[in-house]
Design a protein around this motif. Sequence first.
Motif, PDB file in Angstrom:
ATOM      1  N   ALA A 135       3.974 -20.754 -10.299  1.00  0.00           N
ATOM      2  CA  ALA A 135       3.530 -19.545 -10.992  1.00  0.00           C
ATOM      3  C   ALA A 135       4.082 -19.444 -12.404  1.00  0.00           C
ATOM      4  N   LYS A 136       4.954 -20.367 -12.768  1.00  0.00           N
ATOM      5  CA  LYS A 136       5.666 -20.235 -14.042  1.00  0.00           C
ATOM      6  C   LYS A 136       4.769 -20.389 -15.269  1.00  0.00           C
ATOM      7  N   ASP A 137       3.579 -20.977 -15.102  1.00  0.00           N
ATOM      8  CA  ASP A 137       2.694 -21.194 -16.243  1.00  0.00           C
ATOM      9  C   ASP A 137       1.662 -20.092 -16.440  1.00  0.00           C
ATOM     10  N   ILE A 138       1.736 -19.043 -15.640  1.00  0.00           N
ATOM     11  CA  ILE A 138       0.784 -17.935 -15.792  1.00  0.00           C
ATOM     12  C   ILE A 138       0.943 -17.313 -17.174  1.00  0.00           C
ATOM     13  N   PRO A 139      -0.145 -17.122 -17.922  1.00  0.00           N
ATOM     14  CA  PRO A 139      -0.050 -16.588 -19.283  1.00  0.00           C
ATOM     15  C   PRO A 139       0.171 -15.077 -19.306  1.00  0.00           C
ATOM     16  N   LEU A 140       0.542 -14.589 -20.464  1.00  0.00           N
ATOM     17  CA  LEU A 140       0.900 -13.179 -20.617  1.00  0.00           C
ATOM     18  C   LEU A 140      -0.248 -12.242 -20.264  1.00  0.00           C
ATOM     19  N   LEU A 141      -1.460 -12.590 -20.622  1.00  0.00           N
ATOM     20  CA  LEU A 141      -2.608 -11.733 -20.315  1.00  0.00           C
ATOM     21  C   LEU A 141      -2.695 -11.464 -18.814  1.00  0.00           C
ATOM     22  N   VAL A 142      -2.518 -12.492 -18.000  1.00  0.00           N
ATOM     23  CA  VAL A 142      -2.620 -12.326 -16.558  1.00  0.00           C
ATOM     24  C   VAL A 142      -1.460 -11.489 -16.034  1.00  0.00           C
ATOM     25  N   VAL A 143      -0.269 -11.681 -16.601  1.00  0.00           N
ATOM     26  CA  VAL A 143       0.874 -10.868 -16.192  1.00  0.00           C
ATOM     27  C   VAL A 143       0.611  -9.390 -16.503  1.00  0.00           C
ATOM     28  N   HIS A 144       0.036  -9.127 -17.669  1.00  0.00           N
ATOM     29  CA  HIS A 144      -0.304  -7.742 -18.020  1.00  0.00           C
ATOM     30  C   HIS A 144      -1.281  -7.167 -16.998  1.00  0.00           C
ATOM     31  N   LYS A 145      -2.259  -7.972 -16.604  1.00  0.00           N
ATOM     32  CA  LYS A 145      -3.241  -7.500 -15.630  1.00  0.00           C
ATOM     33  C   LYS A 145      -2.602  -7.247 -14.269  1.00  0.00           C
ATOM     34  N   LEU A 181      -4.524   0.178 -11.951  1.00  0.00           N
ATOM     35  CA  LEU A 181      -4.724   1.563 -12.408  1.00  0.00           C
ATOM     36  C   LEU A 181      -6.134   2.045 -12.069  1.00  0.00           C
ATOM     37  N   LYS A 182      -7.066   1.111 -12.046  1.00  0.00           N
ATOM     38  CA  LYS A 182      -8.462   1.454 -11.785  1.00  0.00           C
ATOM     39  C   LYS A 182      -8.659   2.028 -10.387  1.00  0.00           C
ATOM     40  N   ASP A 183      -7.705   1.778  -9.496  1.00  0.00           N
ATOM     41  CA  ASP A 183      -7.843   2.244  -8.114  1.00  0.00           C
ATOM     42  C   ASP A 183      -7.470   3.710  -7.947  1.00  0.00           C
ATOM     43  N   LYS A 190      -6.782   3.943 -18.045  1.00  0.00           N
ATOM     44  CA  LYS A 190      -7.552   2.829 -17.484  1.00  0.00           C
ATOM     45  C   LYS A 190      -8.180   1.975 -18.582  1.00  0.00           C
ATOM     46  N   LEU A 191      -8.762   2.635 -19.574  1.00  0.00           N
ATOM     47  CA  LEU A 191      -9.425   1.900 -20.651  1.00  0.00           C
ATOM     48  C   LEU A 191      -8.429   1.109 -21.485  1.00  0.00           C
ATOM     49  N   TYR A 192      -7.294   1.729 -21.772  1.00  0.00           N
ATOM     50  CA  TYR A 192      -6.310   1.137 -22.690  1.00  0.00           C
ATOM     51  C   TYR A 192      -5.449   0.079 -22.010  1.00  0.00           C
ATOM     52  N   TYR A 193      -4.956   0.386 -20.799  1.00  0.00           N
ATOM     53  CA  TYR A 193      -4.031  -0.531 -20.140  1.00  0.00           C
ATOM     54  C   TYR A 193      -4.728  -1.512 -19.184  1.00  0.00           C
ATOM     55  N   SER A 194      -5.772  -1.078 -18.502  1.00  0.00           N
ATOM     56  CA  SER A 194      -6.451  -1.973 -17.559  1.00  0.00           C
ATOM     57  C   SER A 194      -7.541  -2.796 -18.234  1.00  0.00           C
ATOM     58  N   ASP A 195      -8.422  -2.112 -18.945  1.00  0.00           N
ATOM     59  CA  ASP A 195      -9.540  -2.806 -19.583  1.00  0.00           C
ATOM     60  C   ASP A 195      -9.175  -3.405 -20.935  1.00  0.00           C
ATOM     61  N   LEU A 196      -8.011  -3.025 -21.452  1.00  0.00           N
ATOM     62  CA  LEU A 196      -7.531  -3.545 -22.745  1.00  0.00           C
ATOM     63  C   LEU A 196      -8.538  -3.304 -23.867  1.00  0.00           C
ATOM     64  N   ILE A 197      -9.050  -2.092 -23.914  1.00  0.00           N
ATOM     65  CA  ILE A 197      -9.918  -1.699 -25.029  1.00  0.00           C
ATOM     66  C   ILE A 197      -9.019  -1.411 -26.230  1.00  0.00           C
ATOM     67  N   ALA A 249       0.085  -5.973 -28.216  1.00  0.00           N
ATOM     68  CA  ALA A 249      -1.314  -5.639 -27.949  1.00  0.00           C
ATOM     69  C   ALA A 249      -2.252  -6.665 -28.564  1.00  0.00           C
ATOM     70  N   ASN A 250      -1.983  -7.063 -29.787  1.00  0.00           N
ATOM     71  CA  ASN A 250      -2.859  -8.027 -30.451  1.00  0.00           C
ATOM     72  C   ASN A 250      -2.787  -9.401 -29.802  1.00  0.00           C
ATOM     73  N   VAL A 251      -1.616  -9.772 -29.306  1.00  0.00           N
ATOM     74  CA  VAL A 251      -1.482 -11.074 -28.647  1.00  0.00           C
ATOM     75  C   VAL A 251      -2.312 -11.119 -27.369  1.00  0.00           C
ATOM     76  N   ILE A 252      -2.194 -10.089 -26.517  1.00  0.00           N
ATOM     77  CA  ILE A 252      -2.937 -10.137 -25.260  1.00  0.00           C
ATOM     78  C   ILE A 252      -4.429  -9.960 -25.509  1.00  0.00           C
ATOM     79  N   LEU A 253      -4.801  -9.222 -26.549  1.00  0.00           N
ATOM     80  CA  LEU A 253      -6.218  -9.108 -26.885  1.00  0.00           C
ATOM     81  C   LEU A 253      -6.760 -10.440 -27.384  1.00  0.00           C
ATOM     82  N   ALA A 254      -5.952 -11.151 -28.156  1.00  0.00           N
ATOM     83  CA  ALA A 254      -6.367 -12.462 -28.641  1.00  0.00           C
ATOM     84  C   ALA A 254      -6.557 -13.419 -27.465  1.00  0.00           C
TER      85      ALA A 254
END
Length: 218
Positions: free
Chosen positions: A77-87, A93-95, A150-157, A193-198
């Motif tokens: 699991a050590k190679d999981i990227p930051l975006l997936v960790v954020h998710k 939250l959507k639940d 939900k929009l900001y943290y889950s959907d990363l709008i 925020a910009n890194v995970i959006l990228a």
Amino acid sequence: MKISPVQVYNFNFSQNQRTAVLPVKNNSFDTVSFQSKNKKVKNEPAMITIEKIKAQGGNIPQPVEQIAQILSEHEDAKDIPLLVVHKIAYDNLKDYQILSQVRATFPEFHDVKSPDDFSELNKGDKILQVKEKKVIGLNCTEDPALQYLKLYYSDLIPLDYLPHLSSTNKQSLFSPAVLLKRLNIPLMDPLYANVILAQKYNNELPPRVFADRFKDFI
């Protein structure tokens, strides 16, 4: 610890428990369920990205860093990227359908306010307009603060694309960032925020959205 093709992790932060299901295929992390446009994520391990962000003065949400640290200690699991960790930290939250449940489950959102928590608002107050359902893009059945979470943290709008108050005068538009602050919704560190959006958009957005310095994180 060996990760099975579908491994369920439980992360406990005091009273808060988050469950993450990580689909793994041939040692490549398939993030279709994390909305990455059906592409395999080939970004560097989350902890490396975190160190880069911190070295540039950025801040990481505490649950994200805690989960990344836990995953980094497991070979598969050590190679999981930051975006997936954020998710992992925020996708569920959507639940939730009730803001009070989110407050009780996520310590970082304990102080988030519903527009209904405000009293004696002056006419024209932006929070009053939110209470009166004058926000473009939000539904009328769910608490606006919960929808923004939900929009900001889950959907990363991105902040600039979050639902905003309608207005015939562009100069009087109320910034979503200001609105989130009024609701006590923590704003993510701009660099983080910009890194995970990228990572989410795989650098497909116009260059003006992501400066060249973010290429080091892709």
